[in-house]
Scaffold this active site. Structure first.
Site, PDB file in Angstrom:
ATOM      1  N   LYS A 184      -8.338  -4.741   1.857  1.00 24.52           N
ATOM      2  CA  LYS A 184      -8.295  -3.423   1.766  1.00 24.52           C
ATOM      3  C   LYS A 184      -9.416  -2.578   0.976  1.00 24.52           C
ATOM      4  O   LYS A 184      -9.568  -1.484   0.970  1.00 24.52           O
ATOM      5  CB  LYS A 184      -6.899  -2.900   1.062  1.00 24.52           C
ATOM      6  CG  LYS A 184      -6.630  -3.476  -0.267  1.00 24.52           C
ATOM      7  CD  LYS A 184      -5.155  -3.023  -0.463  1.00 24.52           C
ATOM      8  CE  LYS A 184      -4.240  -3.838  -1.593  1.00 24.52           C
ATOM      9  NZ  LYS A 184      -3.013  -3.685  -1.806  1.00 24.52           N
ATOM     10  N   LYS A 237     -12.709  -9.725 -10.905  1.00 25.68           N
ATOM     11  CA  LYS A 237     -12.399  -8.270 -10.614  1.00 25.68           C
ATOM     12  C   LYS A 237     -13.392  -7.263 -11.898  1.00 25.68           C
ATOM     13  O   LYS A 237     -13.741  -6.394 -11.443  1.00 25.68           O
ATOM     14  CB  LYS A 237     -11.002  -7.935 -10.824  1.00 25.68           C
ATOM     15  CG  LYS A 237     -10.199  -8.374  -9.721  1.00 25.68           C
ATOM     16  CD  LYS A 237      -9.043  -7.458 -10.010  1.00 25.68           C
ATOM     17  CE  LYS A 237      -7.894  -7.803  -8.692  1.00 25.68           C
ATOM     18  NZ  LYS A 237      -6.608  -7.282  -8.872  1.00 25.68           N
ATOM     19  N   LYS A 262     -12.257 -12.592   3.977  1.00 25.62           N
ATOM     20  CA  LYS A 262     -10.808 -12.440   4.153  1.00 25.62           C
ATOM     21  C   LYS A 262     -10.560 -10.730   4.636  1.00 25.62           C
ATOM     22  O   LYS A 262     -11.341  -9.785   4.107  1.00 25.62           O
ATOM     23  CB  LYS A 262      -9.979 -12.325   2.873  1.00 25.62           C
ATOM     24  CG  LYS A 262      -8.773 -13.584   3.002  1.00 25.62           C
ATOM     25  CD  LYS A 262      -8.370 -13.897   1.605  1.00 25.62           C
ATOM     26  CE  LYS A 262      -6.967 -13.194   1.329  1.00 25.62           C
ATOM     27  NZ  LYS A 262      -6.529 -13.258   0.294  1.00 25.62           N
TER      28      LYS A 262
END
Ligand code: TRP
Length: 339
Positions: free
Chosen positions: A204, A118, A201
């Protein structure tokens, strides 16, 4: 050996109010959370404190918190039976996280792969909150002495850290205070992949909305996204193992199987020899049948802020009552005066 009432299994899980919930969230997590309610005492938390580890626009955060709560309720989380709340309303999470900041070691956090992913290349610019994110997650769980935590595979390392924190706390103070959590890794519903790329995957954060089915998508949007989903020219094989090198085709079969609650082999056997143009039609019909009522209920719930906010408020009150004695005991163990 039977467990005494205070040691009975308690489930805790969290979902971030960032962006839209999609089919992968529903099939991978939410549907399982609904089932767990029959067997356990469950706490389901909209983790807004985790969300702000990267900047959130206040208006979007508020809307997303309500949307996640509505999605959970519409999917079958019963706010009477389970405790549904947003994290920031229960101060015990942040309080215990501070204590865990002093228990966890820098070396442990340096090994967290999610932080590395991240934070990206520019770690110096990441918030300190993002770095200690796993300590807050440990606090979420241990504030209730929850011992069962349903999460996806990507959260396994964070749960191991939660165990390490509990263990070190117990060792440092010579107590048997925090339980060691068991991860309930949810994988039977298969990983739901992007509709544009069967190797990624469903997410969002994917910039293409065509990569995912959102829980708020209406019938037309679902039909259009499935129609445009990537596939190949081959028909469905008789067995799922023959889909090995066809990730997009395998994904559509996996989605169908998960929605129908059938095995992928059964789905292949049923539609063997059909082309994907036909299979997409039955897939669309099934998806609309399963998601349509949930989307409808979600929209109804989201239109009534007072109702949703009332449910979250009630949940927060019940969560506070459960966390208070755990925090009190923790303070006592550590030598904080005034308990
Ligand atoms: N980190 C989790 C995720 O991104 C969300 C989460 C926060 C969570 N606190 C938790 C999950 C506690 C389980 C238990 O999916």
């Amino acid at each position: 050996m039977g467990k005494s009432p205070e040691k009975r299994n308690r489930v805790f899980s969290g979902v971030q109010p960032t962006g839209q919930l999609h089919l992968g969230n529903y099939l991978g997590a939410i549907r399982n959370w609904v089932k767990l309610q029959d067997s356990y005492e469950c706490l389901y938390c909209v983790v807004d404190l985790h969300a702000i580890t990267v900047f959130q626009d206040p208006k979007a955060l508020r809307a997303s918190t309500r949307e996640v709560a509505a999605a959970l309720i519409a999917s079958g989380i019963d706010p009477e039976k389970s405790i549904l709340f947003n994290q920031s309303r229960v101060a015990a999470h942040a309080e215990l996280a501070w204590i865990f900041n002093c228990v966890a070691r820098i070396g442990w956090l340096n090994r967290m792969t999610q932080f590395k992913d991240k934070a990206g290349k520019n770690k110096e610019k990441a918030s300190v909150g993002l770095y200690v994110y796993p300590n807050l997650m440990a606090a979420d769980i241990l504030a209730y002495k929850a011992n069962l935590v349903p999460v996806g595979e990507d959260q396994r390392q964070h749960l191991e850290l939660t165990r390490d924190i509990a263990q070190k706390f117990n060792n440092d103070f010579g107590v048997d205070h925090f339980p060691l959590v068991d991860p309930l890794i949810l994988q039977e519903a298969a990983r739901i992949m992007s509709l544009r790329d069967g190797r990624q995957k469903m997410s969002k954060s994917d910039p293409s909305d065509y990569s995912r089915i959102n829980m708020t998508d209406d019938t037309d949007a679902i039909a259009q996204k499935i129609r445009k989903a990537r596939t190949d020219a081959e028909p469905l094989p008789v067995r799922v193992k023959d889909l090995a090198n066809r990730p997009e085709a395998a994904n559509l079969v996996a989605i169908f199987a998960a929605l129908a609650e059938k095995s992928r082999d059964d789905v292949c056997a049923e539609y063997e020899g059909k082309g994907f143009a036909d299979f997409k039609k039955v897939l669309t019909a099934l998806m609309v049948e399963k998601l349509g009522p949930i989307t409808g209920e979600m929209n109804r719930l989201m239109a009534d802020h007072t109702h949703i906010d009332g449910i979250l408020n009630d949940g927060a009150g019940r969560a506070r009552d459960l966390a208070a004695p755990v925090l009190r005991e923790t303070h006592e163990i550590m030598g904080f005066l005034g308990a």
